[in-house]
Each structure stands twice: as structure tokens, then as C-alpha cells.
Design a protein around this motif. Structure first.
Motif, PDB file in Angstrom:
ATOM      1  N   CYS A  28       0.824  -1.210   0.000  1.00 59.90           N
ATOM      2  CA  CYS A  28       0.000   0.000   0.000  1.00 59.90           C
ATOM      3  C   CYS A  28       0.859   1.262   0.000  1.00 59.90           C
ATOM      4  CB  CYS A  28      -0.928  -0.010   1.211  1.00 59.90           C
ATOM      5  SG  CYS A  28      -2.199  -1.294   1.156  1.00 59.90           S
ATOM      6  N   HIS A  29       2.031   1.192   0.620  1.00 58.62           N
ATOM      7  CA  HIS A  29       2.934   2.344   0.654  1.00 58.62           C
ATOM      8  C   HIS A  29       3.485   2.670  -0.733  1.00 58.62           C
ATOM      9  CE1 HIS A  29       6.065   5.056   2.073  1.00 58.62           C
ATOM     10  NE2 HIS A  29       6.983   4.316   1.477  1.00 58.62           N
ATOM     11  N   SER A  79      -6.485  -5.686   5.683  1.00 51.95           N
ATOM     12  CA  SER A  79      -7.793  -5.950   5.094  1.00 51.95           C
ATOM     13  C   SER A  79      -7.698  -5.958   3.573  1.00 51.95           C
ATOM     14  CB  SER A  79      -8.804  -4.892   5.539  1.00 51.95           C
ATOM     15  OG  SER A  79      -9.292  -5.162   6.825  1.00 51.95           O
ATOM     16  N   TRP A  80      -6.999  -4.958   3.038  1.00 54.01           N
ATOM     17  CA  TRP A  80      -6.848  -4.899   1.587  1.00 54.01           C
ATOM     18  C   TRP A  80      -6.032  -6.085   1.076  1.00 54.01           C
ATOM     19  CZ3 TRP A  80     -10.004  -2.093  -1.093  1.00 54.01           C
ATOM     20  CH2 TRP A  80     -10.559  -0.950  -0.518  1.00 54.01           C
ATOM     21  N   SER A  81      -5.024  -6.504   1.830  1.00 55.60           N
ATOM     22  CA  SER A  81      -4.243  -7.678   1.424  1.00 55.60           C
ATOM     23  C   SER A  81      -5.125  -8.913   1.365  1.00 55.60           C
ATOM     24  CB  SER A  81      -3.090  -7.924   2.407  1.00 55.60           C
ATOM     25  OG  SER A  81      -2.159  -6.892   2.345  1.00 55.60           O
ATOM     26  N   GLY A  82      -5.957  -9.096   2.408  1.00 54.03           N
ATOM     27  CA  GLY A  82      -6.821 -10.268   2.443  1.00 54.03           C
ATOM     28  C   GLY A  82      -7.841 -10.271   1.320  1.00 54.03           C
ATOM     29  N   PRO A 104      -0.102   3.495  -4.734  1.00 55.31           N
ATOM     30  CA  PRO A 104      -1.211   4.322  -4.244  1.00 55.31           C
ATOM     31  C   PRO A 104      -2.586   3.865  -4.722  1.00 55.31           C
ATOM     32  CG  PRO A 104       0.082   5.487  -5.910  1.00 55.31           C
ATOM     33  CD  PRO A 104       0.846   4.248  -5.578  1.00 55.31           C
ATOM     34  N   ASP A 105      -2.661   3.102  -5.819  1.00 55.79           N
ATOM     35  CA  ASP A 105      -3.952   2.610  -6.311  1.00 55.79           C
ATOM     36  C   ASP A 105      -4.181   1.157  -5.915  1.00 55.79           C
ATOM     37  OD1 ASP A 105      -1.906   1.715  -7.897  1.00 55.79           O
ATOM     38  OD2 ASP A 105      -2.941   2.033  -9.815  1.00 55.79           O
ATOM     39  N   TYR A 106      -3.709   0.780  -4.726  1.00 55.88           N
ATOM     40  CA  TYR A 106      -3.776  -0.606  -4.254  1.00 55.88           C
ATOM     41  C   TYR A 106      -5.195  -1.147  -4.205  1.00 55.88           C
ATOM     42  CZ  TYR A 106      -5.021   1.884   0.033  1.00 55.88           C
ATOM     43  OH  TYR A 106      -5.631   2.708   0.942  1.00 55.88           O
ATOM     44  N   PRO A 148     -16.224 -10.589 -11.285  1.00 55.73           N
ATOM     45  CA  PRO A 148     -15.192 -10.366 -10.262  1.00 55.73           C
ATOM     46  C   PRO A 148     -15.139  -8.933  -9.738  1.00 55.73           C
ATOM     47  CG  PRO A 148     -14.310 -11.715 -12.039  1.00 55.73           C
ATOM     48  CD  PRO A 148     -15.676 -11.282 -12.476  1.00 55.73           C
ATOM     49  N   ARG A 149     -15.377  -7.949 -10.591  1.00 60.17           N
ATOM     50  CA  ARG A 149     -15.370  -6.563 -10.111  1.00 60.17           C
ATOM     51  C   ARG A 149     -16.485  -6.338  -9.089  1.00 60.17           C
ATOM     52  NH1 ARG A 149     -12.264  -2.844 -13.070  1.00 60.17           N
ATOM     53  NH2 ARG A 149     -11.388  -3.695 -15.012  1.00 60.17           N
ATOM     54  N   GLU A 150     -17.627  -6.927  -9.341  1.00 59.98           N
ATOM     55  CA  GLU A 150     -18.733  -6.819  -8.398  1.00 59.98           C
ATOM     56  C   GLU A 150     -18.381  -7.510  -7.081  1.00 59.98           C
ATOM     57  OE1 GLU A 150     -23.082  -8.855  -8.080  1.00 59.98           O
ATOM     58  OE2 GLU A 150     -22.733  -7.676  -9.912  1.00 59.98           O
ATOM     59  N   ALA A 151     -17.714  -8.649  -7.170  1.00 62.61           N
ATOM     60  CA  ALA A 151     -17.287  -9.368  -5.962  1.00 62.61           C
ATOM     61  C   ALA A 151     -16.347  -8.509  -5.132  1.00 62.61           C
ATOM     62  CB  ALA A 151     -16.615 -10.684  -6.347  1.00 62.61           C
ATOM     63  N   LEU A 152     -15.407  -7.847  -5.795  1.00 64.77           N
ATOM     64  CA  LEU A 152     -14.472  -6.983  -5.081  1.00 64.77           C
ATOM     65  C   LEU A 152     -15.213  -5.855  -4.381  1.00 64.77           C
ATOM     66  CD1 LEU A 152     -11.629  -6.042  -4.330  1.00 64.77           C
ATOM     67  CD2 LEU A 152     -11.477  -4.921  -6.576  1.00 64.77           C
ATOM     68  N   ASP A 153     -16.147  -5.226  -5.065  1.00 60.70           N
ATOM     69  CA  ASP A 153     -16.918  -4.140  -4.460  1.00 60.70           C
ATOM     70  C   ASP A 153     -17.690  -4.631  -3.236  1.00 60.70           C
ATOM     71  OD1 ASP A 153     -16.013  -2.416  -6.408  1.00 60.70           O
ATOM     72  OD2 ASP A 153     -17.836  -2.537  -7.632  1.00 60.70           O
ATOM     73  N   THR A 154     -18.259  -5.819  -3.325  1.00 67.12           N
ATOM     74  CA  THR A 154     -19.023  -6.371  -2.204  1.00 67.12           C
ATOM     75  C   THR A 154     -18.131  -6.632  -1.001  1.00 67.12           C
ATOM     76  OG1 THR A 154     -20.679  -7.390  -3.653  1.00 67.12           O
ATOM     77  CG2 THR A 154     -20.424  -8.341  -1.454  1.00 67.12           C
ATOM     78  N   MET A 155     -16.977  -7.239  -1.236  1.00 68.78           N
ATOM     79  CA  MET A 155     -16.058  -7.502  -0.127  1.00 68.78           C
ATOM     80  C   MET A 155     -15.605  -6.208   0.547  1.00 68.78           C
ATOM     81  SD  MET A 155     -13.589 -10.662  -1.263  1.00 68.78           S
ATOM     82  CE  MET A 155     -13.417 -10.282  -3.008  1.00 68.78           C
ATOM     83  N   VAL A 156     -15.308  -5.202  -0.265  1.00 67.88           N
ATOM     84  CA  VAL A 156     -14.837  -3.935   0.282  1.00 67.88           C
ATOM     85  C   VAL A 156     -15.909  -3.303   1.174  1.00 67.88           C
ATOM     86  CG1 VAL A 156     -14.207  -1.564  -0.318  1.00 67.88           C
ATOM     87  CG2 VAL A 156     -13.173  -3.485  -1.551  1.00 67.88           C
TER      88      VAL A 156
END
Length: 498
Positions: free
Chosen positions: A344-345, A446-449, A348-350, A423-431
Motif C-alpha cells: 500500500c505504501h 484488510s486490503w491484502s486479504g 497508491p492505487d492498491y 469479479p469486479r462486483e465481488a471486489l466491491d461487495t467484499m470492500v
């Protein structure tokens, strides 16, 4: 003006390279992520400047309201820490100023007003959420010397200068580089036996416009804030039994070391056996440091740095020469935690789907049109209204307690990927679900997981439907691998599907 410092240069980033103001009334420590008064490099640095300049020290800890996913749950965790800190600093040689914003934008101008009276400003360095933007805004608002201090992990964020594609590669790097950074550690009690000038009071015009938070103790370690109910955060995401603050974090660490560490390797993946440290939220809110945890672990193990072996091979076991459970825990605390923070460091768009490894994006897109036996909306996921008892149990635990058992969190994410239209929808849901409900949400880990679910920090696996070459997990295999009966007895009642 240069000052001799006990802090490693790699921990200090100069944001405004000016001499401290001789007419400044105090040194200001702007506490935003390392929310503790022990084992804290930024506080060490602030104390150094206060002693060098012979000025009082002010610790300013603000809590904003207008950030995404702001809720009573997140606020209460930080307020617990504020109350604990106020008690720890009572009678100390510093001025503690906790401020909780009553409405979005109310804190505008507060840092600049305080800094206008300061000789220099010390801030926390942190790589995620709104904190980098906040630090940049602070740099523009402050007109005196300003430094940001990295106390995130055992390895300074600035040292690698790059990200790593997998834990294996990062371990190989750590095997070579980390030993040199184990020596300098933050002070366990930087205010002990330190004689600093006292401050008669904060500037009257500052306190009149931005009154300090009124914190009340309930006698059980939990703090209350006068007016919390009227602050415009999401009150439907209420506080959880987990209590924030250094005192509770240290109690939890000692309990883990004395009771659960010995069985960590064998039992940590079993929800029924509860052998996890439960320190992730305390690390997230900055109520405990990785250095203190590492120190407690090494004392428990009777370990000294000269026991390190240097295989340089990226393997998890063996090079620390501690017990198997201790090495397993260190791999989570150092390798996986700092892999995420470092990524993340540097990136920046992690948070972006498009920053996943190219092979992962390609295989997920190749299989985006595969038939899915089950499809759920965000609302169905949020309500734990799927066909799967284990998944529903994990989601209920997340909503009600703010945590998911570590092993089940991986399954939770993999099933969202499998049961989403894309998959994009899945990512949004998890976030949304993780950052809204998890008390360690919005954290680099959290972002790593979440991104690990999608293929980051992993390798390709045998290709299969929906997942492609991204690693899959199943509830059936989870039932076979881990002990889960008591967990399901508590969390696993089956709802009617929506």
C-alpha cells in the motif's frame, strides 16, 4: 537546525524542511494512526524535539466524522483508546488534547490554529485510507518544521523501495534485511523520567472554538463520549464488545502469550478452539505496536537476535530458531502484515481491480461468463441470506462482533467471488462489507486479504470454472479440515433465502 536523534533516519520523513520556530509555545504531536503513548517512534521524536528546544509537548489526537464508513463501531473503538490515554497521561508532563469532530468540516482550520503556536509538528506516517491525503493537507496547513514518523512495522516502510508479488519473495528479502532493523526500537515508556516544561493551557481561542472531547469511564475499560449519539455517523453499525485502548490491547497480548501461543500452530485455524491472538484491531487502531508484540514474544521465548540463522530461502520455518508456534505467529505479524503495508505504501492505487497481477485479471475475465450455480446481491450477502450455513455464520459474526475467524475470512471472500455476477462486483461487495463492519477494516491487511482472494500475493492453480487459475476454497473442504461445530452452534442458524 539538525538534531541528534536515537531514531533511525529511515523512520523520519521531513515534510517541511525548516528550522523550528524559536517563538513557538510548544512541540505539537499530531496523533492520527499510532494512537498510543508507548512503543511509539513518533512520540519518541516529539519528546526529543521538546527536550532539544526546552518546550512543552502537546499530544493532539483528533477524530474526524466525514470519512467513508464512519460508524459508531469505529468511533467507539477510538474513543475507548482516548479515554484510556487520558487516564494514562493524567499527571504526566504533557498536555493531551483529544478532539472529536461533531459534524463534517467542524475541524477545518484546527491543525493550522494549533500549529500557529507550535515550534514544530510531528505526525504519524501511514500508507492507507484517507491518512496520506490528510497528511498532505496538513503539510500545506502547517507553516513550521514538520516531520512524519513511520512506526508501522519492524521494517521501515521506506527501506525496500518496491513491492513484492508474493510472501515467499518478501520473506527472502526479510531474511537478508530485517536483522539490521531489529535493534532500534521505540521506547516502551517515552514519558517516564522525562522532565519537560509544563504548559499553562492550550490557546484560549482554540479551545473556545474546538472544545476537547468530554470522555467518561464506565469502570469496565470502556469510555463514553458526551454527544456521541448526535454525531452523524452510521449508528446502525453499533459498538461491539471489543474494547479499544492500550490497556486492553496489552492485556490481550499477555493472555495470548501465556495461554494460546503454545497451541497457535495446531489450533489457530479451528474456529472452535480460539487460539488466535485477536490483536489485529488493536494494531489497526494503533493501540499496540508490532514492536511491543515482537518484544513480548521474544521474552516469552527467551530469544536473542544472535539465534537467527540466515538461509535466504524464503521459507517460513527455521530462520528465527524459535518454537514452531512462535515462528508461525511472527510470519503473520511481520511477513504478511508488512507485505500488505509495504504494498500500500508503494502502490497508491492498491484498491483497484486493475492492479491485480496480470495473470489473475486475465483468468478472472476469461471465466467471467461462466455459469454460477448461485448469484447473490450485496443486500443478500449483507443479510447473511445465502444457501451456505458456514458462509452465513461468518457474515453474522462480522456484523455482530466486527470480526470473522481468520480461516473463515478466506472462505468468506472466495465464496463472494464465486457467487457474484462478475469479479469486479465481488471486489466491491467484499470492500463494502469488510470496511463497514470489520473493526480492523480499511487496514492494509484488510486490503491484502481481499486482494488475496482475487489472486494478489498468490500463484496460479489448476484451472476451474468461475475462478480460472485463482485459488478456490469450498465449504465442504472447510468442514473436513477444521473444527467448526460449536462455531456453527452459535452463528450458523439457517435463514430463509431472499
Amino acid at each position: 537546525m539538525l538534531m541528534r536523534s536515537n531514531l533511525p533516519d529511515t523512520r523520519v520523513r521531513v515534510l517541511r524542511d525548516e528550522s523550528p520556530r524559536s517563538d513557538g509555545e510548544f512541540v505539537l504531536y499530531w496523533m492520527t494512526s499510532a494512537r498510543r503513548v508507548s512503543w511509539n517512534f513518533a512520540l519518541d521524536r516529539a519528546v526529543e524535539w521538546a527536550r532539544e528546544l526546552d518546550k512543552p509537548l502537546v499530544i493532539f489526537e483528533p477524530l474526524r466524522v466525514g470519512y467513508r464508513w464512519a460508524s459508531e463501531r469505529h468511533h467507539q473503538s477510538i474513543i475507548d483508546g482516548m479515554g484510556d490515554k487520558a487516564g494514562r497521561l493524567e499527571g504526566a508532563c504533557v498536555t493531551y488534547y483529544p478532539y472529536v469532530e461533531p459534524e463534517p468540516g467542524a475541524a477545518a482550520g484546527l491543525l493550522a490554529a494549533l500549529a500557529g503556536h507550535a515550534a514544530c509538528v510531528i505526525a504519524d506516517d501511514s500508507p492507507t485510507f484517507f491518512l496520506p491525503r490528510l497528511l498532505e493537507a496538513g503539510r500545506k496547513a502547517v507553516l513550521c518544521r514538520m516531520e512524519a514518523v513511520d512506526g508501522v512495522g519492524m521494517l521501515p516502510l521506506s527501506v525496500p523501495g518496491r513491492s513484492f508479488s508474493a510472501a515467499y519473495h518478501f520473506r527472502r528479502y526479510l531474511h537478508k534485511e530485517l536483522p539490521a532493523h531489529l535493534g532500534p526500537h521505540p521506547s516502551p515508556d517515552p514519558l517516564a523520567e522525562v522532565a519537560l516544561r509544563s504548559l499553562g493551557g492550550l490557546p484560549a481561542e482554540v479551545i473556545a472554538r474546538w472544545p476537547a472531547a468530554r470522555l467518561l469511564e464506565d469502570g469496565a475499560g470502556r469510555s463514553s463520549l458526551d454527544g456521541l449519539a448526535s454525531i452523524p455517523v452510521d449508528h446502525t453499525v453499533g459498538a461491539v464488545p471489543w474494547i479499544g485502548g492500550e490497556t486492553e490491547a496489552r492485556r490481550r497480548l499477555q493472555s495470548f502469550l501465556e495461554t494460546d501461543l503454545a497451541r497457535y500452530t495446531e489450533d489457530r485455524n479451528h474456529p472452535d478452539l480460539s487460539a488466535v491472538s485477536a490483536l489485529s484491531p488493536a494494531l489497526h487502531y494503533g493501540h499496540i505496536s508490532a514492536h511491543e508484540i515482537f518484544h513480548g514474544l521474544t521474552e516469552q521465548e527467551g530469544w536473542t537476535p544472535n539465534r537467527i540463522t540466515l538461509p535466504h530461502n524464503g521459507r517460513r520455518k527455521g530462520w528465527w530458531r524459535m518454537s514452531e508456534s512462535a515462528e508461525s505467529f511472527i510470519d503473520q505479524l511481520v511477513t504478511w502484515r508488512e507485505l500488505g503495508h509495504g504494498y500500500c505504501h508503494v502502490q497508491p492505487d492498491y484498491r483497484s481491480y486493475d492492479t491485480l497481477p496480470a495473470w489473475a485479471v486475465q483468468t478472472l475475465e476469461d471465466h467471467a461468463g461462466d455459469p454460477r450455480p448461485w448469484l447473490y446481491t450485496l443486500e443478500q450477502f449483507e443479510a447473511a441470506a445465502t444457501h451456505d450455513e458456514i458462509w452465513n455464520a461468518a457474515q453474522r459474526q462480522l456484523v455482530e462482533q466486527g470480526v470473522i475467524h481468520n480461516y473463515l475470512r478466506m472462505l468468506w471472500g472466495k465464496k463472494i467471488l464465486e457467487w457474484s455476477a462478475h469479479p469486479r462486483e465481488a471486489l466491491d461487495t467484499m470492500v463494502v462489507l469488510n470496511n463497514r463492519y470489520a473493526i480492523d477494516g480499511r487496514d492494509p491487511n484488510s486490503w491484502s486479504g481481499i486482494m488475496w482472494v482475487m489472486g494478489r500475493f498468490d500463484r496460479g492453480w489448476p484451472e476451474r470454472a468461475v475462478f480460472g487459475k485463482v485459488r478456490s476454497m469450498s465449504s465442504d473442504s472447510t468442514r473436513r479440515k477444521v473444527r467448526i461445530d460449536r462455531y456453527l452452534g452459535r452463528w450458523g442458524s439457517q435463514p430463509e433465502l431472499m
